[in-house]
Design an enzyme around this catalytic site. Sequence first.
Site, PDB file in Angstrom:
ATOM      1  N   GLU A 168      44.753  43.313  34.706  1.00 25.73           N
ATOM      2  CA  GLU A 168      45.028  42.033  35.832  1.00 25.73           C
ATOM      3  C   GLU A 168      44.585  41.065  35.979  1.00 25.73           C
ATOM      4  OE1 GLU A 168      41.594  45.031  38.271  1.00 25.73           O
ATOM      5  OE2 GLU A 168      42.397  46.720  37.479  1.00 25.73           O
ATOM      6  N   GLU A 185      35.605  51.028  35.465  1.00 29.03           N
ATOM      7  CA  GLU A 185      34.616  50.400  34.834  1.00 29.03           C
ATOM      8  C   GLU A 185      33.271  51.200  34.766  1.00 29.03           C
ATOM      9  OE1 GLU A 185      34.638  47.874  38.969  1.00 29.03           O
ATOM     10  OE2 GLU A 185      37.154  46.874  38.326  1.00 29.03           O
TER      11      GLU A 185
HETATM   12  O1  9MR Z   1      41.614  43.639  44.548  1.00 33.09           O
HETATM   13  C1  9MR Z   1      41.332  44.517  45.159  1.00 33.09           C
HETATM   14  C2  9MR Z   1      40.593  44.748  46.919  1.00 33.09           C
HETATM   15  O2  9MR Z   1      41.984  43.959  47.251  1.00 33.09           O
HETATM   16  C3  9MR Z   1      40.100  45.504  46.760  1.00 33.09           C
HETATM   17  O3  9MR Z   1      39.284  45.124  48.084  1.00 33.09           O
HETATM   18  C4  9MR Z   1      38.824  45.685  46.026  1.00 33.09           C
HETATM   19  C5  9MR Z   1      38.335  47.676  46.265  1.00 33.09           C
HETATM   20  O4  9MR Z   1      38.898  48.167  45.939  1.00 33.09           O
HETATM   21  O5  9MR Z   1      39.642  46.474  44.384  1.00 33.09           O
HETATM   22  C6  9MR Z   1      40.300  45.091  43.759  1.00 33.09           C
HETATM   23  O6  9MR Z   1      40.706  45.010  42.701  1.00 33.09           O
HETATM   24  C7  9MR Z   1      39.991  45.561  41.496  1.00 33.09           C
HETATM   25  C8  9MR Z   1      40.984  46.680  40.655  1.00 33.09           C
HETATM   26  O7  9MR Z   1      41.465  47.836  41.251  1.00 33.09           O
HETATM   27  C9  9MR Z   1      39.186  46.484  39.803  1.00 33.09           C
HETATM   28  N1  9MR Z   1      39.332  45.971  38.773  1.00 33.09           N
HETATM   29  C10 9MR Z   1      38.954  44.062  40.011  1.00 33.09           C
HETATM   30  C11 9MR Z   1      39.753  44.314  41.394  1.00 33.09           C
HETATM   31  C12 9MR Z   1      38.879  42.842  41.732  1.00 33.09           C
HETATM   32  O8  9MR Z   1      38.057  43.141  41.898  1.00 33.09           O
END
Ligand code: 9MR
Length: 407
Positions: A317, A212
């Site tokens: 994702e 990101e």
């Molecule tokens: O699903 C993930 C959540 O449990 C965490 O709190 C969060 C922060 O680390 O990240 C979420 O996964 C994200 C992913 O790593 C990157 N793209 C967006 C995903 C959903 O927020």
Amino acid sequence: MKIIWQLFGAHITLSLIILILFLAWLFWPRKYKFIRKGLIRSCGLVLLGSILLAFYTYWPREYHKRYLDDQLSAELKATLLKQLADSIDFHIGMATSPGSPYQDLIAQEFNSVVGENHFKPGKLLVDAANWEFNFTAADKLMDYAQANGQRMRGHTLVWGKFPGMTFPSQWIEVINSAEDPKETMQGLIKRYIETVMGHFKGRVSTWDVVNEPMGGESLYPSIFSNSMGEEYIDYAFKIANQVDPECSLFLNEQIGDYQGPQGKAFLDLLKRLVDRGVPIHGVGLQSHQINRIHDTDALRQYIRAIGQMGLKVEITELDARLLLFGGEDDPYQAQGDQFRKVVQVCLDDPVCTGVTLWGVTDGANWMDGVPPFKWKSPNAPNIWDEDMNKKPAYVGIWEALKGAQTD
Ligand code: 9MR
């Protein structure tokens, strides 16, 4: 900003009208009783309207699960997603965590996994001040994947968004007080990537090196971009490639609108990276459908444009919020059709080598824990429902994979 406006625009507008009417009533000369009465009544009416709108908007909706009435075919029950994907050399993946209650199911259905959180800096670098790492949980997940012959996607090395989880919060102070922030940042990136990629070398074949990087149309303003500009991306890929020249290195991003300004800006960024000879091999399109249903024709063109730059693509994702399909006759079926279309688009282009889903069951999904999504339900973005029934979303993926079988 645009998203805030999309989500709360009506509420903000109504609140402003209420405020203006109230202030007008408060300051209108008292001798104009009739006008003041009109103002306060209108204020009351708009207030009532906005309360009703809030109820209407946030009242949890439930959609009829018509799929429960359908009989799944014997073939669908007998053939797993993984079998279909294996036979066409395609990655079908799932995000998971060590000790997940769904590990047996994931081992059966998916030939690829990704740590939802356990390969992130917040879990690995447990004491940033002393550069102390703890790989126990991530290793457990790695062992599980290896025991089941699953590929592990490494997610993620450099991500500048949430201090404490995506990078150590102590690094903010380190960079802010550095004499040469750029050189200091290079040192942090190098040491981190060398340690983590070095630890998993030979076991993790694909890493999201940077996650990101975009903040709308420009770079997300993080300690990484503030200290090094766009070059932090080049640098992270360069180091990653030095540590493990065999590894596939990905840039992972969430694009809401593939034809919009952010989508265009991300393509421009990729082009610059490729032109500068950065060792990037692929692009992860996260494909969370949270605020809008993605246009799959636009996705098709987008994948083609990335492929033309010589890069691979993975959908990394995938999930889709059920609420977005609320206007359809059968929201669950419409959601399932969307899963099928996204997987189909990926299967149709040889540069797109895999699809990873971001959650097993609607009963435990990340959207239910994160505002503002948690306030508006049902999110239900996954392919099994909370009772572990296969949803049309599962069937959609299965059908797309089935249709791609070559014999
Ligand atoms: O699903 C993930 C959540 O449990 C965490 O709190 C969060 C922060 O680390 O990240 C979420 O996964 C994200 C992913 O790593 C990157 N793209 C967006 C995903 C959903 O927020």
